[in-house]
Every structure is written in structure tokens, then in C-alpha cells.
Write an enzyme that holds these catalytic residues in place. Sequence first.
Site, short mmCIF file in Angstrom:
data_model
loop_
_atom_site.label_atom_id
_atom_site.label_comp_id
_atom_site.label_asym_id
_atom_site.label_seq_id
_atom_site.Cartn_x
_atom_site.Cartn_y
_atom_site.Cartn_z
N ASN A 33 0.87 -1.18 0.00
CA ASN A 33 0.00 0.00 0.00
C ASN A 33 0.90 1.23 0.00
O ASN A 33 1.54 1.53 1.01
CB ASN A 33 -0.90 -0.03 1.25
CG ASN A 33 -1.74 1.24 1.38
OD1 ASN A 33 -1.79 2.06 0.46
ND2 ASN A 33 -2.39 1.39 2.52
N LYS A 85 0.08 4.31 -0.21
CA LYS A 85 -0.50 5.50 0.43
C LYS A 85 -0.27 6.73 -0.47
O LYS A 85 -0.35 6.59 -1.68
CB LYS A 85 0.06 5.66 1.85
CG LYS A 85 -0.08 4.34 2.64
CD LYS A 85 0.18 4.47 4.10
CE LYS A 85 -0.02 3.10 4.76
NZ LYS A 85 0.10 3.14 6.21
N HIS A 95 -9.42 1.28 5.01
CA HIS A 95 -8.12 1.42 5.68
C HIS A 95 -8.29 2.36 6.88
O HIS A 95 -9.06 3.31 6.82
CB HIS A 95 -7.07 1.97 4.72
CG HIS A 95 -5.69 1.89 5.27
ND1 HIS A 95 -5.20 2.81 6.18
CD2 HIS A 95 -4.70 0.98 5.10
CE1 HIS A 95 -3.97 2.45 6.52
NE2 HIS A 95 -3.65 1.35 5.88
N GLU A 98 -6.55 4.68 7.97
CA GLU A 98 -6.28 6.10 7.69
C GLU A 98 -7.50 6.77 7.06
O GLU A 98 -7.74 7.96 7.25
CB GLU A 98 -5.02 6.23 6.82
CG GLU A 98 -3.78 5.98 7.67
CD GLU A 98 -2.59 5.39 6.93
OE1 GLU A 98 -2.59 5.39 5.68
OE2 GLU A 98 -1.67 4.90 7.61
N GLU A 145 -5.20 -4.95 10.48
CA GLU A 145 -4.16 -3.94 10.67
C GLU A 145 -4.39 -3.23 12.00
O GLU A 145 -5.17 -2.26 12.07
CB GLU A 145 -4.21 -2.91 9.53
CG GLU A 145 -3.93 -3.49 8.17
CD GLU A 145 -3.34 -2.46 7.22
OE1 GLU A 145 -2.34 -2.77 6.59
OE2 GLU A 145 -3.87 -1.33 7.15
N GLY A 195 2.94 2.13 10.79
CA GLY A 195 3.90 3.23 10.66
C GLY A 195 4.63 3.54 11.96
O GLY A 195 5.28 4.57 12.07
N SER A 221 3.81 -2.34 10.12
CA SER A 221 5.26 -2.43 10.28
C SER A 221 5.84 -3.78 9.85
O SER A 221 6.76 -4.30 10.48
CB SER A 221 5.67 -2.10 11.73
OG SER A 221 5.26 -0.79 12.06
#
Length: 252
Positions: free
Chosen positions: A9, A11, A95, A97, A167, A173, A213
Site C-alpha cells: 500500500n 499511500k 483502511h 487512515e 491492521e 507506521g 510495520s
Amino acid sequence: MRRPVIAGNWKMFKTRGEAVTFIEELKPRVANVTHCEVVVAPPFTALADAAQAAKGSGIGIAAQDVHWDAEGAHTGDVSPKMLLDAGCSHVIIGHSERRHDHGETDEEVNRKLKAALAAGLTPIVCVGETLEERESNQTQQVLQRQFQGGFAGLTPSEFSRIIMAYEPVWAIGTGRTATPEQAQESHAYLRELARAQFGEERAQAVRILYGGSVKPENIKGLMAQQDLDGALVGGASLKVGSFAGIIDYPAA
Ligand code: 13P
């Protein structure tokens, strides 16, 4: 047998040129890969170029979001038909985010998912708890809510076309990967939810990717877990070397 999937991904990273260079460099590295499927998710602007570059390579191209309508007055949004037109085979939905930055709800995830399925795209649907939720022992409750809301009204046969991604938000991250045991626990729970809603056969067949990660150094331990069927990789998917290192996990 569940065929593993390693998906990158990207992003909000990479221009069209950077995306094409990446794919051209990745192609020879995956030419003989048969143990897993490989997917990359460029930003909207680079999808068509990436898909063109990936033609014939077996690398799948995913969008990072989709709207549920086929067309309409939705400034800034992109429809399933447009993703197909750009050469996408997959689309990431829900996702964290997007849930956090754009307030996306389970109901919206569900609408996007149904639209993607109807268009023939393979959805990669993300779920996962925040640190606060984990620390207050709400992980399973959150996963259950996201699962039941996100997958509401699906038939078992529609469910069989989905890829799931666990996730945990606290691992995204942050460099703080879930331990293989923590990941396995949530993956097994998600498979249990799938069994309750869609039956044993579909639950056994659904691929559940881990994201948060993931790096070449930790992929092997994660992939050794029984209910872990691949990875959704952020940061480490931006460089061909580290992404190919993750794809090559059997040799790690
Ligand atoms: P990182 O691999 O950078 O933690 O991101 C994970 C992720 O969000 C993939 O969708």
C-alpha cells in the site's frame, strides 16, 4: 489451500514516473514467484500507468479507495468503473487512515465493498483496533463490530471473493509490529467471525493479511502463523529491495 498475498500500500507516495520505475524494477524480481500473489496499490493518479507497466507480469494493481456510486456529483471521488478502466484488479477498502482522516464508517465500508464486488474488483477490506481499544481489552469487540458492519448483507459467495486485512492501528507506521502470537490471535478470531456468518468452507478459504510495520526481518515469523495468509505492507513496500525481500519470505 489459501494462496498467500503480499500487497504493497503506497499511500500518498510516488508520482507516475516513480510508480512505473518501481514496477519495471519489481517485474524481474517476481517473474518466477509462484508461492504468493503480488499486488501494489499506487495513488489514484498513478494507477493507469502502473497497470500499463505491470501488464503480463502477474502483479495486481489495487486502488486505495472507491466510491459506491457508478457516477455522480461526488467531487474528488472515483467509481468502481473508473478503477476498472484504469486497469485495477483490486481495491483497498476501510483502511484505518480513511476511517480516521475521513470519518469513514462501517456502513460506508459496506456500501463500497458491495459496489466493488458488483464491478468485479477484488476488495481488500481492512479492520483493526487502536492502542486505546487494545489496552482496554476491546480488541475483539472492535473487530466484531467492524466485521459485522462491513460485511453485512453479503452472501457466502460474495464473501468468498474478498481478501481481509487485520491492521492494528498501533502497529501502522510505528515500527511496533504485532508479535506473531498477537496477530494469530486476532486472525483466528476473524476466521471465527467468518465461520459464524458465512460457514466453515468460506471461513477456511478466506485470506487474512496482516498489516502494520511488516519488514523483510519480521515477515517469516508472521507467515508461520496458521491463520495469517499474507501481508499488507506500507513503508517497506516503497522500495523494491525491501518489498521483494518480503515477497521472498520463504527464503528469509
Ligand atoms: P506500515 O507497513 O508502514 O506500518 O503500514 C501498514 C499499512 O497501513 C498498510 O496498509
